[in-house]
Design a protein around this motif. Structure first.
Motif, PDB file in Angstrom:
ATOM      1  N   MET A   1      -1.239  79.514 116.344  1.00  0.00           N
ATOM      2  CA  MET A   1      -1.266  79.676 117.752  1.00  0.00           C
ATOM      3  C   MET A   1       0.112  80.037 118.082  1.00  0.00           C
ATOM      4  O   MET A   1       1.173  79.577 117.852  1.00  0.00           O
ATOM      5  N   LYS A   2       0.130  80.912 119.000  1.00  0.00           N
ATOM      6  CA  LYS A   2       1.486  81.646 119.619  1.00  0.00           C
ATOM      7  C   LYS A   2       2.091  80.400 120.603  1.00  0.00           C
ATOM      8  O   LYS A   2       1.291  80.227 121.740  1.00  0.00           O
ATOM      9  N   SER A   3       3.087  79.955 120.339  1.00  0.00           N
ATOM     10  CA  SER A   3       3.694  78.992 121.495  1.00  0.00           C
ATOM     11  C   SER A   3       4.056  79.632 122.402  1.00  0.00           C
ATOM     12  O   SER A   3       4.985  80.929 122.499  1.00  0.00           O
ATOM     13  N   PRO A   4       4.094  79.255 123.634  1.00  0.00           N
ATOM     14  CA  PRO A   4       4.584  79.802 125.085  1.00  0.00           C
ATOM     15  C   PRO A   4       6.206  79.918 125.153  1.00  0.00           C
ATOM     16  O   PRO A   4       6.793  80.432 125.792  1.00  0.00           O
ATOM     17  N   LEU A   5       6.590  79.002 124.138  1.00  0.00           N
ATOM     18  CA  LEU A   5       8.271  78.936 124.122  1.00  0.00           C
ATOM     19  C   LEU A   5       8.889  80.005 123.483  1.00  0.00           C
ATOM     20  O   LEU A   5      10.055  80.018 123.506  1.00  0.00           O
ATOM     21  N   LEU A   6       8.015  80.868 123.009  1.00  0.00           N
ATOM     22  CA  LEU A   6       8.311  82.178 122.331  1.00  0.00           C
ATOM     23  C   LEU A   6       9.086  83.113 123.580  1.00  0.00           C
ATOM     24  O   LEU A   6       9.838  84.097 123.422  1.00  0.00           O
ATOM     25  N   SER A   7       8.703  82.658 124.769  1.00  0.00           N
ATOM     26  CA  SER A   7       9.301  83.452 126.094  1.00  0.00           C
ATOM     27  C   SER A   7      10.524  83.157 126.376  1.00  0.00           C
ATOM     28  O   SER A   7      10.970  83.607 127.271  1.00  0.00           O
ATOM     29  N   LEU A   8      11.065  82.077 125.647  1.00  0.00           N
ATOM     30  CA  LEU A   8      12.372  81.560 126.261  1.00  0.00           C
ATOM     31  C   LEU A   8      13.503  82.467 125.943  1.00  0.00           C
ATOM     32  O   LEU A   8      13.347  83.094 125.018  1.00  0.00           O
ATOM     33  N   PRO A   9      14.538  82.603 126.828  1.00  0.00           N
ATOM     34  CA  PRO A   9      15.600  83.554 126.429  1.00  0.00           C
ATOM     35  C   PRO A   9      16.264  83.387 124.926  1.00  0.00           C
ATOM     36  O   PRO A   9      16.467  82.248 124.473  1.00  0.00           O
ATOM     37  N   GLY A  10      16.378  84.396 124.283  1.00  0.00           N
ATOM     38  CA  GLY A  10      16.881  84.564 122.905  1.00  0.00           C
ATOM     39  C   GLY A  10      15.993  84.322 121.870  1.00  0.00           C
ATOM     40  O   GLY A  10      16.249  84.384 120.732  1.00  0.00           O
ATOM     41  N   ALA A  11      14.742  83.907 122.185  1.00  0.00           N
ATOM     42  CA  ALA A  11      13.574  83.420 120.902  1.00  0.00           C
ATOM     43  C   ALA A  11      13.427  84.658 120.250  1.00  0.00           C
ATOM     44  O   ALA A  11      13.007  85.682 120.747  1.00  0.00           O
ATOM     45  N   VAL A  12      13.623  84.439 118.991  1.00  0.00           N
ATOM     46  CA  VAL A  12      13.055  85.289 117.874  1.00  0.00           C
ATOM     47  C   VAL A  12      11.974  84.601 116.952  1.00  0.00           C
ATOM     48  O   VAL A  12      12.200  83.421 116.470  1.00  0.00           O
ATOM     49  N   ALA A  13      10.976  85.345 116.865  1.00  0.00           N
ATOM     50  CA  ALA A  13       9.678  84.656 116.129  1.00  0.00           C
ATOM     51  C   ALA A  13       9.852  84.275 114.756  1.00  0.00           C
ATOM     52  O   ALA A  13      10.569  85.091 114.057  1.00  0.00           O
TER      53      ALA A  13
END
Length: 321
Positions: A1-13
């Protein structure tokens, strides 16, 4: 499941089995320091969440798990394994009972197989097994954190920090209040520093608990029968495991870390020498530099310099030979 926190600044999956959460948020070492200092949080919402309810939940799980849980006090965290009939590790569960329900988080993608096994073992016991991954996200607060825990959230507290079973719908709002986010690479670096094994990384299809130091922490030696117990008892009482977990200090001049599965050899034999083990997890640590865990043959001398691929490595004992 893709986390919504991947939209936070600087996030690299993250990639591979940890896909769906952030590997880092732009500054790996800063994130590690924050966790080591007891600040911030780690998004582990890709992990599976399984619950077991019902009046017989603890006595029933006691029959299936390597851990003694029949009288597990409410709120006390523990960890446990499920073994094959030959004693090989199949599942690792990180548990807490809230007084009415046992909550467990497990490796990403393993919950379906775990649920299928648990359902097959219900028989006439008064238990209810459920996959709650879609409804609950695991969030880790490091040891020493003073971040508030929302009322009603189940918490699993250990020496390494607190695991929150947070309603998935509240993940974004909680992240806004929980301090700076730290990615999975920071979390993994501290895990390797503390010599903590992880299913699917330190294990393969033939790993037994003794090889990883899981005796005592995840395996209770004075409890009743469970699948695979014969192997555990035989190795504990009559022999030694064929392999042992080691901690490696890697040559810091190398640009690339040895990947999972990289062959380990004796340095004296050179890069074409006989394989004696393999790298399980390698990371860059903010204080220790490049480090790794590896599984090697038990009879490898504890002071022998090693090669992880082409990278020189000095070993520290985790599991005694």
């Amino acid at each position: 499941m893709k986390s919504p926190l991947l939209s936070l600044p600087g996030a690299v999956a993250a990639e591979g089995v940890d896909e769906g959460v952030a590997a880092h948020y732009g500054d790996l070492f800063r994130e590690q320091r924050a966790l080591a200092d007891g600040t911030g949080f780690v998004d582990l919402s890709h992990r599976g969440v399984v619950t077991v309810g019902g009046a017989d939940r603890l006595s029933w799980l006691h029959l299936l798990l390597t851990q003694h849980v029949s009288e597990l006090p409410a709120g006390q965290a523990t960890e446990a394994l499920i073994l094959s009939a030959h004693g090989h590790i199949e599942h690792a569960l990180y548990l807490v009972d809230d007084g009415e329900t046992v909550w467990a988080h497990v490796e990403p993608g393993t919950q379906d197989a775990l649920l299928a096994y648990l359902e097959s073992m219900k028989f006439f016991y008064r238990v209810e097994v459920a996959d709650r991954t879609a409804d609950f996200a695991v969030v880790h607060l490091p040891a020493g954190s003073i971040a508030e825990v929302p009322e009603g959230v189940v918490v699993r507290e250990t020496a390494y920090g607190r695991d929150l079973f947070l309603p998935r719908a509240d993940l974004e709002s909680y992240a806004e209040k929980a301090g700076p986010p730290a990615g999975l690479l920071a979390f993994e670096a501290l895990r390797v520093e503390h010599h903590r094994p992880r299913l699917g990384f330190e294990t393969d299809h033939r790993t037994i608990p003794h090889e990883l130091g899981w005796i005592g922490t995840a395996v209770h030696l004075q409890k009743g029968c469970y699948r695979g117990q014969e192997t555990v008892a035989r190795v504990q009482n009559l022999g030694k495991p064929p392999r042992r977990l080691v901690f490696l200090h890697l040559d810091g001049s190398e640009v690339h870390l040895p990947a999972h599965g990289t062959d380990v050899r004796l340095a004296a034999d050179g890069p074409d020498g006989r394989k004696i083990g393999f790298v399980t997890t390698s990371v860059r640590h903010f204080e220790l530099g490049p480090i790794a865990l590896a599984l090697v043959k038990r009879n490898v001398p504890v002071d022998a310099p090693l090669l992880a691929g082409d990278t020189a490595a000095a070993q520290e004992v985790v599991v005694e030979p």
